[in-house]
Design an enzyme around this catalytic site. Structure first.
Site, PDB file in Angstrom:
ATOM      1  N   TYR A   1     -35.336  18.187   0.027  1.00 11.81           N
ATOM      2  CA  TYR A   1     -36.140  18.145   1.258  1.00 11.81           C
ATOM      3  C   TYR A   1     -36.888  16.807   1.341  1.00 11.81           C
ATOM      4  O   TYR A   1     -36.894  16.148   2.379  1.00 11.81           O
ATOM      5  CB  TYR A   1     -37.115  19.330   1.262  1.00 11.81           C
ATOM      6  CG  TYR A   1     -37.969  19.427   2.492  1.00 11.81           C
ATOM      7  CD1 TYR A   1     -37.451  19.974   3.673  1.00 11.81           C
ATOM      8  CD2 TYR A   1     -39.290  18.982   2.504  1.00 11.81           C
ATOM      9  CE1 TYR A   1     -38.230  20.071   4.815  1.00 11.81           C
ATOM     10  CE2 TYR A   1     -40.076  19.078   3.633  1.00 11.81           C
ATOM     11  CZ  TYR A   1     -39.550  19.625   4.791  1.00 11.81           C
ATOM     12  OH  TYR A   1     -40.324  19.716   5.924  1.00 11.81           O
TER      13      TYR A   1
ATOM     14  N   GLY B   1     -41.779  28.342  15.559  1.00 11.14           N
ATOM     15  CA  GLY B   1     -42.603  27.352  14.874  1.00 11.14           C
ATOM     16  C   GLY B   1     -42.999  26.152  15.716  1.00 11.14           C
ATOM     17  O   GLY B   1     -43.391  26.263  16.878  1.00 11.14           O
TER      18      GLY B   1
ATOM     19  N   GLY C   1     -41.248  23.590  16.934  1.00  7.83           N
ATOM     20  CA  GLY C   1     -40.403  23.268  18.088  1.00  7.83           C
ATOM     21  C   GLY C   1     -40.751  24.108  19.302  1.00  7.83           C
ATOM     22  O   GLY C   1     -40.743  23.618  20.443  1.00  7.83           O
TER      23      GLY C   1
ATOM     24  N   THR D   1     -34.786  19.985  19.560  1.00  7.41           N
ATOM     25  CA  THR D   1     -33.967  20.785  18.645  1.00  7.41           C
ATOM     26  C   THR D   1     -34.882  21.725  17.855  1.00  7.41           C
ATOM     27  O   THR D   1     -36.032  21.405  17.562  1.00  7.41           O
ATOM     28  CB  THR D   1     -33.167  19.895  17.665  1.00  7.41           C
ATOM     29  OG1 THR D   1     -34.068  19.213  16.782  1.00  7.41           O
ATOM     30  CG2 THR D   1     -32.314  18.885  18.403  1.00  7.41           C
ATOM     31  N   GLY D   2     -34.334  22.911  17.530  1.00  9.05           N
ATOM     32  CA  GLY D   2     -35.117  23.871  16.735  1.00  9.05           C
ATOM     33  C   GLY D   2     -36.323  24.398  17.475  1.00  9.05           C
ATOM     34  O   GLY D   2     -37.433  24.448  16.927  1.00  9.05           O
TER      35      GLY D   2
ATOM     36  N   SER E   1     -36.647  27.542  18.843  1.00  9.86           N
ATOM     37  CA  SER E   1     -36.789  29.012  18.902  1.00  9.86           C
ATOM     38  C   SER E   1     -38.070  29.511  18.252  1.00  9.86           C
ATOM     39  O   SER E   1     -38.570  30.581  18.605  1.00  9.86           O
ATOM     40  CB  SER E   1     -35.584  29.678  18.217  1.00  9.86           C
ATOM     41  OG  SER E   1     -35.397  29.128  16.928  1.00  9.86           O
TER      42      SER E   1
HETATM   43  P1  NAP Z   1     -39.290  27.013  11.249  1.00  9.03           P
HETATM   44  O1  NAP Z   1     -40.424  27.825  11.750  1.00  9.03           O
HETATM   45  O2  NAP Z   1     -38.522  27.483  10.060  1.00  9.03           O
HETATM   46  O3  NAP Z   1     -38.285  26.755  12.478  1.00  9.03           O
HETATM   47  C1  NAP Z   1     -37.149  25.957  12.270  1.00  9.03           C
HETATM   48  C2  NAP Z   1     -36.445  25.718  13.583  1.00  9.03           C
HETATM   49  O4  NAP Z   1     -35.318  24.852  13.326  1.00  9.03           O
HETATM   50  C3  NAP Z   1     -35.883  26.993  14.197  1.00  9.03           C
HETATM   51  O5  NAP Z   1     -35.903  26.856  15.595  1.00  9.03           O
HETATM   52  C4  NAP Z   1     -34.448  26.991  13.697  1.00  9.03           C
HETATM   53  O6  NAP Z   1     -33.541  27.722  14.534  1.00  9.03           O
HETATM   54  C5  NAP Z   1     -34.133  25.516  13.762  1.00  9.03           C
HETATM   55  N1  NAP Z   1     -33.012  25.145  12.899  1.00  9.03           N
HETATM   56  C6  NAP Z   1     -32.878  25.298  11.565  1.00  9.03           C
HETATM   57  N2  NAP Z   1     -31.690  24.832  11.153  1.00  9.03           N
HETATM   58  C7  NAP Z   1     -31.051  24.381  12.255  1.00  9.03           C
HETATM   59  C8  NAP Z   1     -29.783  23.799  12.492  1.00  9.03           C
HETATM   60  N3  NAP Z   1     -28.919  23.572  11.495  1.00  9.03           N
HETATM   61  N4  NAP Z   1     -29.467  23.460  13.758  1.00  9.03           N
HETATM   62  C9  NAP Z   1     -30.329  23.674  14.777  1.00  9.03           C
HETATM   63  N5  NAP Z   1     -31.545  24.228  14.626  1.00  9.03           N
HETATM   64  C10 NAP Z   1     -31.893  24.576  13.370  1.00  9.03           C
HETATM   65  O7  NAP Z   1     -39.752  25.539  10.844  1.00  9.03           O
HETATM   66  P2  NAP Z   1     -41.022  24.677  11.297  1.00  9.03           P
HETATM   67  O8  NAP Z   1     -42.063  24.850  10.262  1.00  9.03           O
HETATM   68  O9  NAP Z   1     -41.342  24.898  12.717  1.00  9.03           O
HETATM   69  O10 NAP Z   1     -40.417  23.213  11.070  1.00  9.03           O
HETATM   70  C11 NAP Z   1     -40.003  22.380  12.127  1.00  9.03           C
HETATM   71  C12 NAP Z   1     -39.861  20.967  11.591  1.00  9.03           C
HETATM   72  O11 NAP Z   1     -41.111  20.541  11.030  1.00  9.03           O
HETATM   73  C13 NAP Z   1     -38.836  20.820  10.456  1.00  9.03           C
HETATM   74  O12 NAP Z   1     -38.125  19.623  10.592  1.00  9.03           O
HETATM   75  C14 NAP Z   1     -39.693  20.792   9.217  1.00  9.03           C
HETATM   76  O13 NAP Z   1     -39.064  20.134   8.145  1.00  9.03           O
HETATM   77  C15 NAP Z   1     -40.900  20.061   9.730  1.00  9.03           C
HETATM   78  N6  NAP Z   1     -42.088  20.272   8.912  1.00  9.03           N
HETATM   79  C16 NAP Z   1     -42.662  21.509   8.822  1.00  9.03           C
HETATM   80  C17 NAP Z   1     -43.778  21.672   8.009  1.00  9.03           C
HETATM   81  C18 NAP Z   1     -44.470  22.995   7.866  1.00  9.03           C
HETATM   82  O14 NAP Z   1     -45.392  23.082   7.018  1.00  9.03           O
HETATM   83  N7  NAP Z   1     -44.116  24.022   8.609  1.00  9.03           N
HETATM   84  C19 NAP Z   1     -44.292  20.595   7.299  1.00  9.03           C
HETATM   85  C20 NAP Z   1     -43.681  19.368   7.404  1.00  9.03           C
HETATM   86  C21 NAP Z   1     -42.594  19.205   8.227  1.00  9.03           C
HETATM   87  P3  NAP Z   1     -33.217  29.299  14.259  1.00  9.03           P
HETATM   88  O15 NAP Z   1     -34.441  30.046  14.684  1.00  9.03           O
HETATM   89  O16 NAP Z   1     -32.041  29.565  15.108  1.00  9.03           O
HETATM   90  O17 NAP Z   1     -32.969  29.420  12.785  1.00  9.03           O
END
Ligand code: NAP
Length: 240
Positions: free
Chosen positions: A149, A13, A15, A8-9, A11
């Protein structure tokens, strides 16, 4: 042997990098996102042509139970589920309205209920499977101005440990990765460059983590021993 992996997610970052890593080892992919479906389709097409893997892409809001149910009807049996989709909200709790609170909890934690509800019966029937939840260090220690969060990710950690106990007799593993600061849109959208530099100064490793490092750990957990379950593994450059 090739496995079927739902991420999931995917697109952007973390994922997206997880999808690339599974494609490189020849696995069949089912990728989802919320809004950026064109970006996800482009990724799916490039992974199919570069690595010769079957890849299907779907727009599916993980917080929408009926949409997730439909997704799993189309997905069929899966071997690996990566619950990565998540959103952040920064600000004082008292400035947060109820809709934003629900959106964070329903996406980050409710999404796990929605996907696992349909992934688990298949895995239990096949007596194999691995579920990996992408969590955060804030779920372990809490962050000021990120109460919702932190609560959602604390829930992800407990969900992981509890479901692992429920599924270990069926040889299905459930683990989580508690990430520190990873260089993706999630941080770029909420913090300016001075704030990001100050954050990096606090991290013993002296830098943010890379999405590819999270992806690397996801694959290692999947390839790890069957006895590895119920763990929340921290990946934070020695930060917390
Ligand atoms: P990101 O770059 O903002 O990407 C988020 C991804 O989740 C995108 O593919 C987005 O799709 C998708 N998404 C958001 N809401 C959704 C929904 N309701 N249903 C389905 N898909 C959804 O975030 P990231 O940093 O890669 O984070 C990925 C995971 O890692 C998250 O769970 C986040 O909490 C966790 N995390 C991240 C960090 C960090 O520092 N980056 C740290 C700790 C944990 P769209 O493109 O369509 O919006």
């Amino acid at each position: 042997m090739s496995e079927k992996v739902l991420i999931t997610g995917a697109s952007r970052g973390i994922g997206r990098e997880i999808a690339v890593s599974f494609a490189k080892r020849g696995d069949e992919l089912i990728l989802t996102c919320n809004k950026n479906i064109d970006m996800l389709r482009d990724l799916g097409e490039s992974l199919s042509s570069e690595y010769g893997v079957k890849c299907r892409t779907y727009s599916c809001d993980v917080s929408d139970h009926e949409k997730v149910k439909e997704l799993f009807l189309q997905a069929g049996d899966i071997d690996i589920l990566v619950n990565n989709a998540g959103i952040a909200w920064m600000g004082l709790l008292t400035d947060m309205d109820i809709d934003d609170w629900r959106r964070v909890i329903d996406t980050n934690l409710g999404g796990l209920f929605n996907t696992c509800k349909y992934a688990v019966p298949v895995m239990v029937r096949n007596r194999k499977g691995s579920i990996i939840n992408i969590s955060s260090v804030w779920g372990s220690v809490g962050a000021s101005c990120e109460v919702a969060y932190s609560a959602s990710k604390g829930g992800v950690n407990s969900f992981t440990r509890a479901l692992a106990k429920e599924l270990a007799p069926s040889r299905v593993r459930v683990n989580a990765i508690a990430c520190g600061v990873i260089d993706t849109d999630m941080n770029r959208d909420h913090l300016d460059s001075d704030e990001l530099n100050a954050l990096e100064d606090e991290i013993p490793a002296g830098r943010m983590g890379k999405a590819s490092e999270v992806a690397d750990l996801v694959l290692r957990i999947c390839d790890g021993p069957e006895y590895l379950t119920g763990q929340v593994i921290t990946l934070d450059g020695g930060w917390i």
